[in-house]
Design a protein around this motif. Sequence first.
Motif, PDB file in Angstrom:
ATOM      1  N   HIS A 288       0.855  -1.182   0.000  1.00 17.67           N
ATOM      2  CA  HIS A 288       0.000   0.000   0.000  1.00 17.67           C
ATOM      3  C   HIS A 288       0.894   1.236   0.000  1.00 17.67           C
ATOM      4  O   HIS A 288       1.499   1.566   1.019  1.00 17.67           O
ATOM      5  N   LEU A 289       0.993   1.892  -1.123  1.00 18.49           N
ATOM      6  CA  LEU A 289       1.819   3.083  -1.195  1.00 18.49           C
ATOM      7  C   LEU A 289       1.049   4.202  -1.881  1.00 18.49           C
ATOM      8  O   LEU A 289       0.007   3.988  -2.508  1.00 18.49           O
ATOM      9  N   VAL A 290       1.595   5.435  -1.740  1.00 20.25           N
ATOM     10  CA  VAL A 290       0.951   6.633  -2.270  1.00 20.25           C
ATOM     11  C   VAL A 290       1.948   7.354  -3.174  1.00 20.25           C
ATOM     12  O   VAL A 290       3.074   7.651  -2.767  1.00 20.25           O
ATOM     13  N   GLN A 291       1.533   7.639  -4.409  1.00 21.01           N
ATOM     14  CA  GLN A 291       2.338   8.383  -5.376  1.00 21.01           C
ATOM     15  C   GLN A 291       1.652   9.727  -5.595  1.00 21.01           C
ATOM     16  O   GLN A 291       0.450   9.771  -5.873  1.00 21.01           O
ATOM     17  N   THR A 292       2.392  10.840  -5.480  1.00 24.86           N
ATOM     18  CA  THR A 292       1.737  12.130  -5.303  1.00 24.86           C
ATOM     19  C   THR A 292       2.299  13.271  -6.144  1.00 24.86           C
ATOM     20  O   THR A 292       3.447  13.252  -6.580  1.00 24.86           O
ATOM     21  N   PHE A 293       1.457  14.282  -6.310  1.00 25.53           N
ATOM     22  CA  PHE A 293       1.807  15.640  -6.734  1.00 25.53           C
ATOM     23  C   PHE A 293       0.868  16.548  -5.938  1.00 25.53           C
ATOM     24  O   PHE A 293      -0.354  16.409  -6.036  1.00 25.53           O
ATOM     25  N   PHE A 294       1.432  17.470  -5.127  1.00 23.99           N
ATOM     26  CA  PHE A 294       0.550  18.232  -4.243  1.00 23.99           C
ATOM     27  C   PHE A 294       1.208  19.533  -3.799  1.00 23.99           C
ATOM     28  O   PHE A 294       2.407  19.758  -3.991  1.00 23.99           O
ATOM     29  N   THR A 295       0.383  20.381  -3.180  1.00 22.31           N
ATOM     30  CA  THR A 295       0.849  21.595  -2.519  1.00 22.31           C
ATOM     31  C   THR A 295       0.437  21.507  -1.057  1.00 22.31           C
ATOM     32  O   THR A 295      -0.571  20.874  -0.722  1.00 22.31           O
ATOM     33  N   ILE A 296       1.201  22.173  -0.160  1.00 22.39           N
ATOM     34  CA  ILE A 296       0.912  22.005   1.265  1.00 22.39           C
ATOM     35  C   ILE A 296       1.464  23.178   2.078  1.00 22.39           C
ATOM     36  O   ILE A 296       2.491  23.766   1.726  1.00 22.39           O
ATOM     37  N   THR A 297       0.760  23.484   3.156  1.00 25.72           N
ATOM     38  CA  THR A 297       1.161  24.460   4.168  1.00 25.72           C
ATOM     39  C   THR A 297       1.429  23.705   5.465  1.00 25.72           C
ATOM     40  O   THR A 297       0.709  22.750   5.771  1.00 25.72           O
ATOM     41  N   TYR A 307      -3.966  26.078   7.758  1.00 25.03           N
ATOM     42  CA  TYR A 307      -3.422  24.934   7.035  1.00 25.03           C
ATOM     43  C   TYR A 307      -4.090  24.829   5.660  1.00 25.03           C
ATOM     44  O   TYR A 307      -5.264  25.157   5.480  1.00 25.03           O
ATOM     45  N   GLY A 308      -3.339  24.343   4.677  1.00 20.87           N
ATOM     46  CA  GLY A 308      -3.892  24.094   3.357  1.00 20.87           C
ATOM     47  C   GLY A 308      -3.146  22.970   2.669  1.00 20.87           C
ATOM     48  O   GLY A 308      -1.941  22.793   2.882  1.00 20.87           O
ATOM     49  N   GLU A 309      -3.851  22.210   1.851  1.00 20.44           N
ATOM     50  CA  GLU A 309      -3.223  21.107   1.110  1.00 20.44           C
ATOM     51  C   GLU A 309      -4.117  20.751  -0.072  1.00 20.44           C
ATOM     52  O   GLU A 309      -5.332  20.589   0.081  1.00 20.44           O
ATOM     53  N   LEU A 310      -3.510  20.638  -1.250  1.00 18.47           N
ATOM     54  CA  LEU A 310      -4.211  20.267  -2.478  1.00 18.47           C
ATOM     55  C   LEU A 310      -3.482  19.079  -3.077  1.00 18.47           C
ATOM     56  O   LEU A 310      -2.314  19.190  -3.453  1.00 18.47           O
ATOM     57  N   ASP A 311      -4.155  17.935  -3.162  1.00 18.05           N
ATOM     58  CA  ASP A 311      -3.484  16.666  -3.458  1.00 18.05           C
ATOM     59  C   ASP A 311      -3.964  15.991  -4.724  1.00 18.05           C
ATOM     60  O   ASP A 311      -5.182  15.897  -4.970  1.00 18.05           O
ATOM     61  N   PHE A 312      -3.010  15.466  -5.498  1.00 11.80           N
ATOM     62  CA  PHE A 312      -3.216  14.295  -6.348  1.00 11.80           C
ATOM     63  C   PHE A 312      -2.526  13.143  -5.622  1.00 11.80           C
ATOM     64  O   PHE A 312      -1.308  13.204  -5.383  1.00 11.80           O
ATOM     65  N   GLU A 313      -3.266  12.081  -5.281  1.00 11.81           N
ATOM     66  CA  GLU A 313      -2.688  10.914  -4.611  1.00 11.81           C
ATOM     67  C   GLU A 313      -3.182   9.650  -5.303  1.00 11.81           C
ATOM     68  O   GLU A 313      -4.395   9.394  -5.352  1.00 11.81           O
ATOM     69  N   GLY A 324      -8.398  -1.774  -4.118  1.00  9.49           N
ATOM     70  CA  GLY A 324      -7.652  -1.751  -5.372  1.00  9.49           C
ATOM     71  C   GLY A 324      -7.204  -0.354  -5.735  1.00  9.49           C
ATOM     72  O   GLY A 324      -7.311   0.591  -4.938  1.00  9.49           O
ATOM     73  N   ASN A 325      -6.710  -0.195  -6.982  1.00  9.73           N
ATOM     74  CA  ASN A 325      -6.133   1.095  -7.359  1.00  9.73           C
ATOM     75  C   ASN A 325      -7.202   2.188  -7.393  1.00  9.73           C
ATOM     76  O   ASN A 325      -8.341   1.985  -7.807  1.00  9.73           O
ATOM     77  N   ILE A 326      -6.781   3.374  -6.919  1.00  8.73           N
ATOM     78  CA  ILE A 326      -7.686   4.500  -6.786  1.00  8.73           C
ATOM     79  C   ILE A 326      -6.878   5.798  -6.866  1.00  8.73           C
ATOM     80  O   ILE A 326      -5.757   5.861  -6.352  1.00  8.73           O
ATOM     81  N   LEU A 327      -7.438   6.802  -7.556  1.00  8.99           N
ATOM     82  CA  LEU A 327      -6.837   8.123  -7.614  1.00  8.99           C
ATOM     83  C   LEU A 327      -7.714   9.093  -6.840  1.00  8.99           C
ATOM     84  O   LEU A 327      -8.912   9.214  -7.124  1.00  8.99           O
ATOM     85  N   ASN A 395       6.077  13.219  -3.641  1.00 11.46           N
ATOM     86  CA  ASN A 395       6.652  12.170  -2.801  1.00 11.46           C
ATOM     87  C   ASN A 395       5.993  10.824  -3.068  1.00 11.46           C
ATOM     88  O   ASN A 395       4.924  10.739  -3.687  1.00 11.46           O
ATOM     89  N   GLN A 396       6.657   9.760  -2.622  1.00 12.72           N
ATOM     90  CA  GLN A 396       6.165   8.387  -2.746  1.00 12.72           C
ATOM     91  C   GLN A 396       6.458   7.678  -1.433  1.00 12.72           C
ATOM     92  O   GLN A 396       7.620   7.547  -1.042  1.00 12.72           O
ATOM     93  N   TRP A 397       5.390   7.256  -0.762  1.00 14.18           N
ATOM     94  CA  TRP A 397       5.557   6.703   0.585  1.00 14.18           C
ATOM     95  C   TRP A 397       4.587   5.554   0.824  1.00 14.18           C
ATOM     96  O   TRP A 397       3.596   5.386   0.114  1.00 14.18           O
ATOM     97  N   PHE A 398       4.901   4.752   1.848  1.00 16.99           N
ATOM     98  CA  PHE A 398       4.126   3.557   2.166  1.00 16.99           C
ATOM     99  C   PHE A 398       3.138   3.857   3.300  1.00 16.99           C
ATOM    100  O   PHE A 398       3.520   4.408   4.346  1.00 16.99           O
ATOM    101  N   ILE A 399       1.875   3.488   3.099  1.00 21.88           N
ATOM    102  CA  ILE A 399       0.860   3.675   4.137  1.00 21.88           C
ATOM    103  C   ILE A 399       1.131   2.739   5.311  1.00 21.88           C
ATOM    104  O   ILE A 399       1.046   3.117   6.476  1.00 21.88           O
ATOM    105  N   ASP A 400       1.448   1.487   4.983  1.00 27.82           N
ATOM    106  CA  ASP A 400       1.751   0.459   5.979  1.00 27.82           C
ATOM    107  C   ASP A 400       2.608  -0.593   5.288  1.00 27.82           C
ATOM    108  O   ASP A 400       2.990  -0.420   4.126  1.00 27.82           O
ATOM    109  N   LEU A 401       2.936  -1.658   5.984  1.00 27.44           N
ATOM    110  CA  LEU A 401       3.755  -2.715   5.413  1.00 27.44           C
ATOM    111  C   LEU A 401       2.974  -4.020   5.422  1.00 27.44           C
ATOM    112  O   LEU A 401       2.274  -4.339   6.391  1.00 27.44           O
TER     113      LEU A 401
END
Length: 451
Positions: A288-297, A307-313, A324-327, A395-401
């Motif tokens: 389970h990982l997340v591949q992103t393009f976003f802005t953040i405060t 606080y502010g955040e605009l995400d593609f995840e 399963g896969n989801i955007l 960034n690209q990170w793992f939700i869990d293992l």
Amino acid sequence: MTRNAVRILFSLTLPLILVALALTTPANAQQAVRLQYKTSSPGATTAQAEPWFQLYNDGTTSIPLNQVKIRYYLTGTETYRFACSWAVVSCSTVTGQFVRQSGADQYLEVAFTSGTLAPGANTGDLQLRFYRADWQNFTQSDDYSFGSQTTYANWDKVTVYVNGQLAWGRPTGSDPTPTPTPTVTPPGSQGVLFDDFSYTSSADPRLSQRGWTVRSNSGGPGVAGATWSPSAITFPGGLLTLDSSTNGTASGTVQTELSTAARKFREGTYAARVRFSDAPTSGPDGEHLVQTFFTITPLTFNMDPDYGELDFEYLPNGGWGEPGNILYTTSWETYQADPWQAVNTHTEERTSFNGWHDLVIQVSGGRIKYYVDGRLFADHGDIYYPETPMWIMFNQWFIDLQGGTTPRSYRQQVDWVYHSKNEVVSPADVLSRVSTFRTAGTAFQDTVPSS
């Protein structure tokens, strides 16, 4: 034949001889340029063409390389991307753009930003490559400049121009109308950021000079105890490449992030061409990982209203309860971490987004509009509209293992990023502006003010 007849014939043919000499003699005979060519991809069809050049100065005067242009001629109207794999003169000094000719032809024009070629010297290897923007195979055997030889030899089907004058080779096709230089700040905009990610490594000093930070400090998001590794970020072929990996343990988990150093982005248009990946580059799938393009405060305290955040995840294997896969596109007002409480709104599609996508966010007039490949994906606003300046991040990170000890690695890539401050730019116009930057050989520009 009489002497007068000979004299008349000579007077008639002399202009033709002079014209022929003018067409075959370099503009400066002292600068006797010669090009050798070979290829490391000799097949008739290929995923990427790989022309290698060596440029020789057989003359008696030095040649400033910024006066030199090399043209490799292609058949067809496909859209290509250029990359310098390695060069003795340094890929950081080598640029490439594709120029349309009349009809269905074009050429790759290779140029240099600096350097000098001394008499009797050569550039050494210029290991270049190009590929279709959609990563499809293509036929190269019908390209005028292509040759299948894998050892260097003089090659006159690639031309060399010095100071705009033909100095080597036999051109084909017609020259197009020159492409205009891109406008530094388009009408309506108050500054532009563009980056083509033409860097050598995560240690390239130009990254920090141009306002980027490669993350190395610990902390969230993702697996507690994971490492954020600069060395896992590379730039092959001018692509920002994030390789995140795990062996099933927190200490063996590597996550990746690239961020702007300055928080100076709020209203306007954000865009990037991003490659999401469903399958790992190595090892078993299923993380389970997340591949992103976003802005953040930054969140300065729980439920911080600024606080502010605009995400593609993109979640290629699901997570957060998704099978399963989801955007996701998510717009944030605020949150608190413990106990978890989120104030956000999101739009999602449960399907594969594997491959390259043009992602655009428009922030204007109280609305946040997300586009994927030119299609309106989401329209948010109200309390979720950002109030303060933000960073731009990937960034690209793992939700869990998921367990298991076999190492596995996942890859996200970014071709370019673009932002126009305080201007709404359509997805089509974004692509046009990026193309203009690339045609002009502009790898980076930042005119966005700090405040």
